[in-house]
Write an enzyme that holds these catalytic residues in place. Sequence first.
Site, PDB file in Angstrom:
ATOM      1  N   ASP A  44       0.861  -1.180   0.000  1.00  9.51           N
ATOM      2  CA  ASP A  44       0.000   0.000   0.000  1.00  9.51           C
ATOM      3  C   ASP A  44       0.892   1.221   0.000  1.00  9.51           C
ATOM      4  O   ASP A  44       1.610   1.472   0.970  1.00  9.51           O
ATOM      5  CB  ASP A  44      -0.905  -0.008   1.236  1.00  9.51           C
ATOM      6  CG  ASP A  44      -1.952   1.089   1.173  1.00  9.51           C
ATOM      7  OD1 ASP A  44      -2.033   1.752   0.125  1.00  9.51           O
ATOM      8  OD2 ASP A  44      -2.671   1.275   2.156  1.00  9.51           O
ATOM      9  N   GLY A  45       0.868   1.983  -1.095  1.00 10.96           N
ATOM     10  CA  GLY A  45       1.720   3.158  -1.212  1.00 10.96           C
ATOM     11  C   GLY A  45       1.023   4.407  -0.737  1.00 10.96           C
ATOM     12  O   GLY A  45      -0.111   4.385  -0.258  1.00 10.96           O
ATOM     13  N   ALA A  46       1.721   5.523  -0.873  1.00 11.89           N
ATOM     14  CA  ALA A  46       1.176   6.802  -0.418  1.00 11.89           C
ATOM     15  C   ALA A  46       0.020   7.252  -1.293  1.00 11.89           C
ATOM     16  O   ALA A  46      -0.861   7.974  -0.837  1.00 11.89           O
ATOM     17  CB  ALA A  46       2.273   7.857  -0.406  1.00 11.89           C
ATOM     18  N   GLY A  48      -1.720   4.992  -3.585  1.00  8.81           N
ATOM     19  CA  GLY A  48      -2.592   3.926  -4.027  1.00  8.81           C
ATOM     20  C   GLY A  48      -2.029   2.565  -3.666  1.00  8.81           C
ATOM     21  O   GLY A  48      -0.922   2.437  -3.143  1.00  8.81           O
ATOM     22  N   LYS A  65       0.123  -0.491 -10.124  1.00  2.09           N
ATOM     23  CA  LYS A  65      -0.161   0.602  -9.190  1.00  2.09           C
ATOM     24  C   LYS A  65      -1.510   1.202  -9.576  1.00  2.09           C
ATOM     25  O   LYS A  65      -1.662   1.735 -10.673  1.00  2.09           O
ATOM     26  CB  LYS A  65       0.943   1.649  -9.263  1.00  2.09           C
ATOM     27  CG  LYS A  65       0.720   2.846  -8.350  1.00  2.09           C
ATOM     28  CD  LYS A  65       1.877   3.822  -8.470  1.00  2.09           C
ATOM     29  CE  LYS A  65       1.673   5.038  -7.599  1.00  2.09           C
ATOM     30  NZ  LYS A  65       2.771   6.009  -7.726  1.00  2.09           N
ATOM     31  N   ASP A 157      14.293  11.148  -5.976  1.00  4.29           N
ATOM     32  CA  ASP A 157      13.854  10.341  -4.829  1.00  4.29           C
ATOM     33  C   ASP A 157      14.640   9.034  -4.769  1.00  4.29           C
ATOM     34  O   ASP A 157      14.065   7.960  -4.596  1.00  4.29           O
ATOM     35  CB  ASP A 157      12.354  10.065  -4.913  1.00  4.29           C
ATOM     36  CG  ASP A 157      11.773   9.648  -3.567  1.00  4.29           C
ATOM     37  OD1 ASP A 157      12.435   9.895  -2.545  1.00  4.29           O
ATOM     38  OD2 ASP A 157      10.674   9.084  -3.537  1.00  4.29           O
TER      39      ASP A 157
END
Length: 966
Positions: A44-46, A48, A65, A157
């Site tokens: 679970d990403g920031a 989605g 994603k 990043d």
Amino acid sequence: MAFANFRRILRLSTFEKRKSREYEHVRRDLDPNDVWEIVGELGDGAFGKVYKAKNKETGALAAAKVIETKSEEELEDYIVEIEILATCDHPYIVKLLGAYYYDGKLWIMIEFCPGGAVDAIMLELDRGLTEPQIQVVCRQMLEALNFLHGKRIIHRDLKAGNVLMTLEGDIRLADFGVSAKNLKTLQKRDSFIGTPYWMAPEVVLCETMKDAPYDYKADIWSLGITLIEMAQIEPPHHELNPMRVLLKIAKSDPPTLLTPSKWSVEFRDFLKIALDKNPETRPSAAQLLQHPFVSRVTSNKALRELVAEAKAEVMEEIEDGREDGEEEDAVDAVPPLVNHTQDSANVTQPSLDSNKLLQDSSTPLPPSQPQEPVSGSCSQPSGDGPLQTTSPADGLSKNDNDLKVPVPLRKSRPLSMDARIQMDEEKQIPDQDENPSPAASKSQKANQSRPNSSALETLGGEALTNGGLELPSSVTPSHSKRASDCSNLSTSESMDYGTSLSADLSLNKETGSLSLKGSKLHNKTLKRTRRFVVDGVEVSITTSKIISEDEKKDEEMRFLRRQELRELRLLQKEEHRNQTQLSSKHELQLEQMHKRFEQEINAKKKFYDVELENLERQQKQQVEKMEQDHSVRRKEEAKRIRLEQDRDYAKFQEQLKQMKKEVKSEVEKLPRQQRKESMKQKMEEHSQKKQRLDRDFVAKQKEDLELAMRKLTTENRREICDKERDCLSKKQELLRDREAALWEMEEHQLQERHQLVKQQLKDQYFLQRHDLLRKHEKEREQMQRYNQRMMEQLKVRQQQEKARLPKIQRSDGKTRMAMYKKSLHINGAGSASEQREKIKQFSQQEEKRQKAERLQQQQKHENQMRDMVAQCESNMSELQQLQNEKCHLLVEHETQKLKALDESHNQSLKEWRDKLRPRKKALEEDLNQKKREQEMFFKLSEEAEPRPTTPSKASNFFPYSSGDAS
């Protein structure tokens, strides 16, 4: 009110609203569920969820994603990432398999990397990477960065969580969600975006100042931080919260390895030149590829070993009541079944024979450490407890249970001292199918990948920390290689804002070690055995560590830290979107203003051009009319003069006839004989006189006519010249008015443009303040949650201590009473009543002592609570001070920018006015020159005027000849 202003700043007019756009790499007409089948969830990403998907036709795996996008503007935020993935075909960059926008959801299908992210691998193995593994990762990352920078892409990043691994031992650079794709090679960026711990100093400065933008060199700094992270599990300053770490990055010296002595000179030198705070002198990726640390890397065997170890089959045993001396890690090697043997001493560590690997990869082995205490070469064991190395060759007894781990004093959360990790390098596996102890409970993990946590977001490595513990010098291994290899074992502690050590830990001032106070260990021991095969060699690695409540706390703190970083990243994404919208609005405003200025100038020019055309047309019409009038007047005047001259000529002829009659009359008065002769003579004289008079009369009439015509022409020319002069004067006045109007418009436009740019600058800083205040609010919220957690933990610990104290006192009291009674019985002093009295007094003393202990504990708890409240207040006040400094710095910078903008405008206005004077002078000179040219033309015209003297000109007015007079 501020929110209303914020909405007003970002508001676009109705005709400016963006319509749905068609993107080259995004399909809108196809349901991704028709092409891909979801087979599992990866994380679970920031922004989605990330799923594991399988292509229904080809069977290819992908990481999907799935992001919910409510508007086209939100969709546009992810287009840059999709375009970068679609255009970057490189062996070390994750590949885009497709992108779909369907039913309000954006599906980004990227290459599936079974090895997972590097940070997840380090978590799985409870240790950092070895130097050979770091070399290969660094080499491949540099090649990927060199490719990206060549395409004018800044990743922004870079971190271990965004470096994915394949089963073949290659990396895949991922997560381009905040990347920048420049249009020009030398273009720079000023967006404050990325993960704080890996940010370059020049990126940090962009939070409050946009005057010093950054370029692709920011990725080089992030690369250096990532290498330190892979060596030490955590990035530098991981114990600080994001607010503090930004200040630390900006003001402190570049970070270094915690224990430089255990790493090679090439590695330390590589980090030194990569972590240069001056981006101008920081090398590029192409230059770093020539560095000795990575230039001789030719094999990825080290990474294949790493992935195989992380993906190995895991056997778990949970044992109760283990003592420190019974904990061990066994790393054993089993020769393959083929005719291939290998000395067990060469396969003793998870790196599988680092010396041989370095020879295979043509990379020189780091200089071996001299035989020194393990504290110099095993500086990164488990953050949860001491690390011991036991081996028959080392001559260390397994019963040495008194080793304590010195802990460097620093602000961090209480360290868990319950975990123990030991490396046992004493044997090969005698039987591949050997089973562990039947008394232990077993659990076997399937050979499956960890969640691909960083296929799109960092789901695992954003909140891990490095223990940084050292072994005492009393443990001296026999082989420096083993000491060097074991230095890569590490576990994680949770990243914290900083507080005092746990009250249950006591500090040994002589050794600097931590030990448990007032309680015994009653924890379970988790023993993990990994078996895997690399290049035909089967390796078994067994690790043991004590499971305690701190393990759960560490996991909880990691999760909370990940949540905090996700919240900050969401804020960064929204800030970036707002800044982009505001920049687009400002560009549109400037473009519209310039168009309006151009339209106004063109309209003003057109107005004066029309006026000039009308004036010239009127002048031309007037001159033509004057010419026509002159022609008519000339004809009429000529006709009038001709009529008068005809009358005069007729009278003149009558006079001549009268003269002739008079001559005849005079002749008739003469005698007859004289008449004939005299008549003939007189007539001849009269005829000659008549011809002479007639000629003179006609000549005079002709001269009078020419004079009259010439006078008329001169008057007409004078009138035309006056008209031309008057017209030229009017034209020049129009030109002066035109230029004056244009100059006035230019000055007004300079003022208006300055006001617009000034307002845009204010809007930009208003948005920055708004975003900064939102970020500060989020940081205060996180700090309050942290303080609340610390208070709750302290309360729970105090409640446990308070509940445990009566039991301890009862047990201790019984023991002391029994011992006292026994001593009385042994001494045999006094009678039974005296002994009862002594026992009663002893019991009263015990009650007083226990009451004093309870009061002491209560006082201690009150002091702890008071200190904790003070610490929480100090944390909040320090955070508030840092936030106030940032706000003050932003306001001060805004004031400086506005002042500089005003000064620049005044200077531009002064320069414009200075240039205006010569423009006026040049205009007047040009107008005067045209006047002189006109006067010269008139003068030359008068001089060149023909003077008719021939009678042919008069024949126009007198069609008869002199012979007609008779």
